[in-house]
Design a protein around this motif. Structure first.
Motif, PDB file in Angstrom:
ATOM      1  N   LEU A 197       2.782  -8.270  45.237  1.00 45.16           N
ATOM      2  CA  LEU A 197       4.020  -9.327  44.317  1.00 45.16           C
ATOM      3  C   LEU A 197       5.058  -9.584  44.835  1.00 45.16           C
ATOM      4  O   LEU A 197       6.511  -9.161  44.876  1.00 45.16           O
ATOM      5  N   PRO A 198       5.158  -9.365  46.844  1.00 45.14           N
ATOM      6  CA  PRO A 198       6.171  -9.597  47.615  1.00 45.14           C
ATOM      7  C   PRO A 198       7.448 -10.294  47.340  1.00 45.14           C
ATOM      8  O   PRO A 198       8.557  -9.811  47.449  1.00 45.14           O
ATOM      9  N   ALA A 199       7.056 -11.833  46.508  1.00 45.11           N
ATOM     10  CA  ALA A 199       8.291 -12.859  46.350  1.00 45.11           C
ATOM     11  C   ALA A 199       8.681 -12.689  44.995  1.00 45.11           C
ATOM     12  O   ALA A 199       9.933 -13.065  44.769  1.00 45.11           O
ATOM     13  N   MET A 200       8.204 -11.514  44.492  1.00 46.02           N
ATOM     14  CA  MET A 200       8.741 -11.335  42.386  1.00 46.02           C
ATOM     15  C   MET A 200      10.125 -10.057  42.951  1.00 46.02           C
ATOM     16  O   MET A 200       9.668  -9.197  43.767  1.00 46.02           O
ATOM     17  N   THR A 201      10.755 -10.163  42.745  1.00 41.99           N
ATOM     18  CA  THR A 201      11.944  -9.177  42.062  1.00 41.99           C
ATOM     19  C   THR A 201      11.272  -8.291  40.574  1.00 41.99           C
ATOM     20  O   THR A 201      11.804  -9.227  39.340  1.00 41.99           O
ATOM     21  N   ILE A 202      11.358  -7.377  40.823  1.00 41.26           N
ATOM     22  CA  ILE A 202      11.440  -6.506  40.080  1.00 41.26           C
ATOM     23  C   ILE A 202      13.023  -4.968  39.560  1.00 41.26           C
ATOM     24  O   ILE A 202      12.929  -4.304  40.256  1.00 41.26           O
ATOM     25  N   ASP A 203      13.298  -5.529  38.543  1.00 38.56           N
ATOM     26  CA  ASP A 203      15.084  -4.785  38.459  1.00 38.56           C
ATOM     27  C   ASP A 203      14.407  -3.852  37.138  1.00 38.56           C
ATOM     28  O   ASP A 203      14.034  -4.266  35.956  1.00 38.56           O
ATOM     29  N   LEU A 250       2.569  -6.267  34.489  1.00 36.28           N
ATOM     30  CA  LEU A 250       3.147  -6.778  35.542  1.00 36.28           C
ATOM     31  C   LEU A 250       2.541  -7.957  36.016  1.00 36.28           C
ATOM     32  O   LEU A 250       3.215  -8.423  36.794  1.00 36.28           O
ATOM     33  N   ALA A 251       1.210  -7.527  36.270  1.00 30.34           N
ATOM     34  CA  ALA A 251       0.089  -8.788  36.897  1.00 30.34           C
ATOM     35  C   ALA A 251       0.329  -9.872  36.403  1.00 30.34           C
ATOM     36  O   ALA A 251       0.571 -10.728  36.714  1.00 30.34           O
ATOM     37  N   ASN A 252       0.708  -9.732  34.548  1.00 31.15           N
ATOM     38  CA  ASN A 252       1.214 -10.543  33.847  1.00 31.15           C
ATOM     39  C   ASN A 252       1.652 -11.517  34.607  1.00 31.15           C
ATOM     40  O   ASN A 252       1.700 -12.938  34.427  1.00 31.15           O
ATOM     41  N   VAL A 304      11.324  -9.880  37.049  1.00 29.25           N
ATOM     42  CA  VAL A 304      10.866  -9.315  36.190  1.00 29.25           C
ATOM     43  C   VAL A 304      12.148  -8.229  35.412  1.00 29.25           C
ATOM     44  O   VAL A 304      12.576  -7.535  36.596  1.00 29.25           O
ATOM     45  N   TRP A 305      12.349  -7.854  34.661  1.00 23.59           N
ATOM     46  CA  TRP A 305      12.996  -7.174  34.237  1.00 23.59           C
ATOM     47  C   TRP A 305      12.380  -5.867  33.275  1.00 23.59           C
ATOM     48  O   TRP A 305      11.787  -6.346  32.481  1.00 23.59           O
ATOM     49  N   VAL A 327       9.019  -5.104  29.278  1.00 25.08           N
ATOM     50  CA  VAL A 327       9.141  -5.974  30.297  1.00 25.08           C
ATOM     51  C   VAL A 327       8.647  -6.957  29.683  1.00 25.08           C
ATOM     52  O   VAL A 327       8.466  -7.718  29.418  1.00 25.08           O
ATOM     53  N   ARG A 328       9.823  -7.950  30.547  1.00 30.02           N
ATOM     54  CA  ARG A 328      10.734  -9.340  30.696  1.00 30.02           C
ATOM     55  C   ARG A 328      10.357  -9.694  31.653  1.00 30.02           C
ATOM     56  O   ARG A 328      10.905  -9.644  32.970  1.00 30.02           O
ATOM     57  N   ASP A 329      10.135 -10.833  31.677  1.00 30.49           N
ATOM     58  CA  ASP A 329       9.908 -12.032  32.835  1.00 30.49           C
ATOM     59  C   ASP A 329      10.768 -13.529  32.621  1.00 30.49           C
ATOM     60  O   ASP A 329      10.915 -14.051  31.076  1.00 30.49           O
ATOM     61  N   ASP A 330      11.118 -14.101  33.440  1.00 30.82           N
ATOM     62  CA  ASP A 330      11.606 -15.229  33.421  1.00 30.82           C
ATOM     63  C   ASP A 330      10.104 -16.468  33.969  1.00 30.82           C
ATOM     64  O   ASP A 330      10.345 -17.596  34.597  1.00 30.82           O
TER      65      ASP A 330
END
Length: 164
Positions: A35-41, A66-68, A79-80, A98-101
């Motif tokens: 998932l190279p375009a997803m930012t994971i913090d 993370l996959a979801n 994703v935080w 695990v929070r996503d927007d």
């Protein structure tokens, strides 16, 4: 030798002392490649948290979340991840968030997300969150979530921290 717990009919849960931060970092590293375009913090993960848990299964549970999140954000969202040690009068546990927007979970689907074979994804098996719930329960923990359509979802995993 660590205690053994049956997780699925063909697997066993092996608990050992493990640091939470490196396990999260490994899961993020594995999924960030796909998932190279997803930012994971994961800057808000307390590096001092140690649990007696099955590292491989917790990493799998985090990977499924993370996959979801990748699906919910079409692989381009944010994703935080955070982890804290929570102490109450009755217990001590590690809370992993695990929070996503992403798009959020529609109200009509919220009571089914942990049900095996329930999916809204084209080609999905509906096993990801059912497996996450099973892994968390096998550790004596609980999982829940909060979701807002169009604003994202937060999953909370609470795992007991025995003598941590």
């Amino acid at each position: 030798r660590p205690p053994r717990y049956t997780l699925f009919p063909y697997t066993t849960l092996f608990r050992s002392w493990m640091e939470v931060k490196p396990m999260i970092d490994e899961a993020v590293h594995l999924y960030s490649a796909s998932l190279p375009a997803m930012t994971i913090d994961c800057e808000d993960v307390d590096p001092g948290i140690v649990l007696k848990a099955d590292r491989g299964y917790l990493k799998q549970a985090l990977g499924n979340l993370l996959a979801n999140a990748g699906d919910a954000t079409n692989g381009t969202g944010h994703v935080w991840i955070r982890a804290d040690l929570v102490k109450t009068a009755e217990s001590r546990y590690c809370r992993i968030q695990v929070r996503d927007d992403g798009c959020g979970i529609p109200p009509e689907d919220r009571d089914k997300v942990f049900s095996p074979y329930f999916t809204t994804k084209q080609g999905g098996t509906g096993l990801g969150l059912a497996i996450v719930e099973h892994i968390v329960a096998a550790h004596g923990g609980k999982i829940r979530f909060e979701s807002s359509e169009g604003a994202g979802t937060i999953f909370y995993i609470d795992v007991p921290a025995e003598n941590a």
